[in-house]
Each structure stands twice: as C-alpha cells, then as structure tokens.
Design an enzyme around this catalytic site. Structure first.
Site, short mmCIF file in Angstrom:
data_model
loop_
_atom_site.label_atom_id
_atom_site.label_comp_id
_atom_site.label_asym_id
_atom_site.label_seq_id
_atom_site.Cartn_x
_atom_site.Cartn_y
_atom_site.Cartn_z
N LYS A 1 50.43 67.91 44.42
CA LYS A 1 51.78 67.59 44.41
C LYS A 1 52.88 68.74 45.04
O LYS A 1 54.02 68.49 45.37
CB LYS A 1 52.10 67.20 42.72
CG LYS A 1 51.13 66.58 42.41
CD LYS A 1 51.52 65.37 41.62
CE LYS A 1 50.57 64.19 41.14
NZ LYS A 1 49.33 64.80 40.77
N CYS B 1 52.42 72.63 36.53
CA CYS B 1 51.01 72.52 36.17
C CYS B 1 50.58 72.36 37.78
O CYS B 1 50.10 71.29 38.18
CB CYS B 1 50.54 71.78 35.35
SG CYS B 1 51.43 71.74 33.68
N ALA B 2 50.50 73.39 38.82
CA ALA B 2 50.52 73.16 40.07
C ALA B 2 49.20 73.06 40.69
O ALA B 2 49.03 72.42 41.69
CB ALA B 2 51.47 74.06 40.77
N ALA B 3 48.03 73.89 40.27
CA ALA B 3 46.85 73.94 41.00
C ALA B 3 46.26 72.58 40.92
O ALA B 3 46.11 71.88 40.00
CB ALA B 3 46.16 74.80 40.39
N PRO B 4 45.52 72.20 42.11
CA PRO B 4 45.30 72.99 43.12
C PRO B 4 46.35 72.84 44.38
O PRO B 4 46.22 73.43 45.49
CB PRO B 4 43.99 72.43 44.07
CG PRO B 4 44.01 71.04 43.42
CD PRO B 4 44.54 70.95 42.13
N ASP C 1 52.24 81.24 31.34
CA ASP C 1 52.19 80.07 30.34
C ASP C 1 53.42 79.33 30.32
O ASP C 1 54.37 79.98 30.47
CB ASP C 1 52.01 80.65 28.85
CG ASP C 1 51.51 79.50 28.01
OD1 ASP C 1 50.61 79.34 27.72
OD2 ASP C 1 52.61 78.93 27.25
N GLU D 1 51.01 78.00 37.82
CA GLU D 1 49.51 77.65 37.25
C GLU D 1 49.19 78.64 36.31
O GLU D 1 48.98 80.02 36.44
CB GLU D 1 48.49 77.66 38.30
CG GLU D 1 47.04 77.71 37.94
CD GLU D 1 46.91 76.33 37.02
OE1 GLU D 1 47.28 75.10 37.62
OE2 GLU D 1 46.20 76.38 36.20
N CYS E 1 47.06 61.57 35.00
CA CYS E 1 45.98 60.67 35.65
C CYS E 1 45.36 60.01 34.61
O CYS E 1 44.09 59.65 34.77
CB CYS E 1 45.08 61.37 36.80
SG CYS E 1 44.31 62.77 36.01
N1 SAM Z 1 49.42 69.28 39.92
C1 SAM Z 1 48.13 69.44 40.52
C2 SAM Z 1 47.86 68.79 41.88
O1 SAM Z 1 48.69 67.77 42.09
O2 SAM Z 1 47.08 69.25 42.61
C3 SAM Z 1 47.21 68.93 39.50
C4 SAM Z 1 47.44 69.63 38.20
S1 SAM Z 1 46.19 69.22 36.73
C5 SAM Z 1 46.33 67.55 36.48
C6 SAM Z 1 46.74 70.05 35.50
C7 SAM Z 1 46.85 71.54 35.47
O3 SAM Z 1 47.18 72.12 34.54
C8 SAM Z 1 45.51 72.37 35.89
O4 SAM Z 1 45.61 73.19 37.16
C9 SAM Z 1 45.02 73.17 34.72
O5 SAM Z 1 44.69 74.41 34.96
C10 SAM Z 1 46.91 73.29 34.30
N2 SAM Z 1 46.90 73.40 32.61
C11 SAM Z 1 45.82 73.58 31.78
N3 SAM Z 1 46.20 73.78 30.50
C12 SAM Z 1 47.40 73.97 30.55
C13 SAM Z 1 48.46 74.30 29.69
N4 SAM Z 1 48.42 74.49 28.33
N5 SAM Z 1 49.86 74.77 30.24
C14 SAM Z 1 49.93 74.47 31.46
N6 SAM Z 1 49.07 74.14 32.49
C15 SAM Z 1 47.77 73.85 31.92
#
Ligand code: SAM
Length: 450
Positions: free
Chosen positions: A113, A107-110, A158, A131, A228
C-alpha cells in the site's frame, strides 16, 4: 490438500452470505489471480488485462517466475493482489490528491500500500511508512528504495507512539493485522490459525490500533481502515464501535456494479468488501472516515539547516523539482524535500526514524561512492553517469552479484540498466569490473540449473 475450513467459520459465512456460500466456498479451493501494479514514475509498461479499479494494475494470465525478471528488481512494478488496489478509489473519493499531504501508513510492511500511495500523492506530499515489527522494516525499506520516490520516511514504532504528534497527518491508513480469511486460498497458515478466539484477539488489537492512530490525524483528516478478512467483528462492527466513541463521518462511495464490490451499510458505517467468488482478487475490506474532532495541530516546519552539504557533485547527479536539501550525516549524504526533512526532524523527537528521503552517496575520504538508492531513484539525472545496458543473462548475473565481463569502456561508476531501467552500479576499473549490487538483495536462486 489445503487445511479444511473451521466449522465455525463455515457457520458464520453461511449466515453472512446466505445462498452465495457454495460459490464462495468453491472459490476458496480455486487458483488466486496474479496481478501486478506498474510504477508510473519509471514508465514501466504493464501488459495484460487492466484491473478496473487501479490505473496501474494488471492481471497476468499466469504466474511467471518473478525473481527472474530484472524489471521487478528495478522497481518497474510491484506484485500485489488486485482487491487491495481498491485503495486507489477510496482515497480518491476521500481526498484531493493534488494537494500537498502528510500521510501515514501505520502498518506498512512489506510495502504494497505504501508503494501504491506514494505513486498517487503529489511530489510535495510526504508518506510516512511505519512498521512495528523491526525485522519487517528491512523488506519495507527495500521495496520503497526500489520504488524510487524521494518523499518517503520509514519509522519503526508502536502505533501508541504517534500519540506524541497530535494532528500531524492529513491521512492515516491502517491496513490492520487481521485473521486473514480473505487469503484462505493462498495462505494455508491463515486457515490453520483461524479460530473464533483468534478473530476476537485480532478485533481487540485493531481497536487498540484505531484508538492509538486517531490522535495523530488532524481535524478534517481522513482515516482509511482496511483488512484482508471478512469477519464483521474486525471490520464494520469495529468501525461502529469506533464511531460511537468519536465524532466522524464515513466517506460514501459506490463502485460501478460491474466490479461486484459489495457496499456495506451497517448502521452509520460505510465500507466496501471484496468476496473471492465475485471479484478477481483476494478477500478485502476497506472504509474511509473523516474526523470531526478538534486536534491540536503539531507543526512540521522545523527544517534543519545543520549538516547541509556543499558538495557540488551531488547536486549535479540529481534532478528534483521540489525545494530540497542535501544533508551529510556521518559519511552519508541524503536528499530530502523540505517537507520530508521537516517531518523527519519532528518524528525523530518521538520515535526511531529508519530512513528519510533518498541516500545519495557515501563519502570515502575525498571520494563519493554513489548509493544504490540513487541508482534506482526517480531523482537520478540520466546524463549524470555513463550507462551499460545489460542483456537478460547479464542482468540476472548482475542481480546474483556474479562477475561480469569488462565492458571495454572508460573507468568510473556506470549505471547498469535492463530495457532502460536502472538496476544499480558497476565500478569499472582498468582491469576488472566491480559489481556493486547490494549483497543482501542478491538473487540466491541457481539460474543455471533452471
Ligand atoms: N500494508 C501492508 C502492505 O500492503 O504491504 C500489509 C500490512 S499487514 C496486513 C499488517 C502489518 O501490521 C504487518 O506488517 C504487521 O507486522 C503489522 N502489525 C502487527 N501487529 C501490529 C500492531 N499491534 N500494531 C501495528 N502494526 C502491527
């Protein structure tokens, strides 16, 4: 005025932290600390008080206007809240980072990490940053390009799609979407959206993501889970549920007491929590698990030999000590380490790969136009192009994609730098200079009115 805290959140937190609640509540009305993480590969000199748990993290005494700092656009540093940088300690406790590793940031965006991880990994490792939300892959790609490391792949899938590559990864990070309680002081939306139902919804989604990711991890591999938020349902209870279903053990690590990171020992679960009244950072939870379950290992050894470029010029532009290949795909030329190339091929069979490695150039007829990604990449050989060092005013004009004065040099592609950090290309012609900064990244702020 910030949105009032939901009564049920207050009730639960009062039970959770007891007599600490007034201090925690007060901290949620305070100011968020400002912190950055320097890019060690670009030798950016961070200054300020060090973040104790991150070798490249710094607190700033106040929040500058980051948009007006060319070093940010050059990938010299990333603006990241400090608690999330705890990832560095947890991964070091769990994994030998000197080894070549295949790592998935699910779950990488933005890209906070991902940029941190790729700086911690060895050059022979590969990081896959995935993402699921298409629109968010754009900012992920921008941040990773600016960070400048070539051993990077971006996918858009996904989590369930990773079931098709069993046992492929040594490390999987799930920085899960969550109810965001730990961001309440800087994100009013998180306060507004909070409800017990939302926490429950997040918890179920996290369970799905955990279950989907598990198969892609090799036996003996490490799953890192972070959020978080402070809600046990999204953290230790979810991991307890998961540990009941799968053979795994938790990585046991203890932070120095001076850091005030809370260690969670909940049944078999070991995790680490940052509270905003104790730690200089936002709310955060992190835990690491080792997989003790056989997983058929999918090979990554399919290094493609087709489309390999013979353009000598490209080889002269780069300095990359890893075994690598330069590919031509349509008119584009890409650099990939052998590991990155093999992994990208493997993934491409099952999911969209947004990018793999570093885009070096675009061929326009017989001519090669160097790509922006090359300008800001750590593989660019410094002597390969003449340099134009810009003043702050000219650097900001460059980043706005304004016209710059002719530098009076010879014609050709020049690297525009600020304090020695590459910002991008300019093309010097006999009568003018073309600013090649990517249009979609230009600063839109009207600096003259500040
Ligand atoms: N790791 C990122 C960083 O450090 O910049 C922040 C990630 S944020 C907490 C969670 C991410 O999970 C978002 O980018 C979001 O779009 C994505 N997300 C949302 N629903 C999801 C799903 N069902 N499966 C996987 N990722 C998902």
């Amino acid at each position: 005025m910030p949105q009032a805290l939901h009564a049920e959140f207050v009730n639960r937190m009062t039970r959770q932290v007891g007599s600490d609640w007034p201090a925690l509540e007060q901290s949620l009305d305070g100011k968020s600390p400002v912190s950055i993480r320097a890019n060690p590969a670009k030798q950016y000199q961070g200054s300020g008080i060090s973040v104790p748990w991150c070798s490249t993290g710094y607190y700033l005494s106040e929040r500058p206007n980051f948009t007006l700092d060319p070093a940010l656009h050059a990938g010299g540093y990333y603006v990241q809240e400090a608690s999330s940088m705890l990832l560095e300690q947890v991964i070091r406790a769990a994994v030998d980072l000197d080894k070549p590793l295949t790592v998935l940031d699910l779950c990488a965006a933005p890209g906070g990490k991902s940029t941190h991880l790729i700086s911690l990994l060895s050059a022979h490792s590969v990081l896959v940053s995935n993402e699921v939300v298409r629109s968010r892959t754009t900012i992920l790609q921008e941040n990773l390009i600016k960070w400048g490391q070539p051993n990077s792949i971006i996918t858009h899938a996904d989590p369930a799609r990773f079931g098709a590559v069993p046992g492929l990864f040594d490390v999987v990070l799930i920085d899960a979407p969550c109810s965001g309680e730990g961001l309440f002081r800087k994100d009013d939306n998180a306060r507004q959206e909070w409800s017990p139902e939302h926490v429950h919804h997040c918890s179920l989604r996290q369970r799905r993501i955990l279950a989907d990711a598990w198969g892609a991890l090799r036996e003996g591999g490490v799953l890192i889970y972070s959020t978080c938020t402070w809600s046990p349902d999204e953290n230790e209870e979810n991991l307890h549920w998961f540990a009941q279903e799968h053979p795994l053990s938790f990585v046991d690590w203890t932070a120095p007491p001076a850091w005030s990171v809370e260690k969670i020992e909940h049944k078999e679960v070991r995790g680490y929590r940052c509270y905003t009244h104790k730690v200089e950072g936002e709310g955060f939870f992190i835990s690491a698990m080792i997989k003790h379950e056989a997983a058929p290992r999918s090979g990554t050894d399919r290094t493609p030999t087709r489309h390999v470029s013979k353009k000598k010029e490209l080889h002269d532009w780069i300095h990359y000590p890893c075994e690598h290949i330069i590919f031509e795909q349509d008119e584009f030329c890409w650099l990939r380490s052998v590991q990155t190339a093999g992994l990208a091929e493997r993934l491409r069979e099952h999911m969209p790969v947004v990018s793999a490695g570093t885009l070096l150039a675009e061929a326009k007829g017989p001519k090669l136009v160097p790509a922006h990604a090359l300008a800001v990449s750590t593989v660019l050989r410094p002597e390969a192009f003449p340099v134009i060092e810009l003043t702050l005013d000219d650097a900001l004009a460059y980043l706005r994609k304004d016209t710059l004065p002719h530098p009076g040099t010879g014609n050709g592609y020049h690297l525009a730098t600020f304090h020695g950090l590459p910002l991008g290309w300019v093309h010097v012609l006999s009568n003018r200079l073309n600013n090649l900064y990517p249009t979609e990244w230009r600063i839109r702020m009207d600096i003259r009115r500040l």
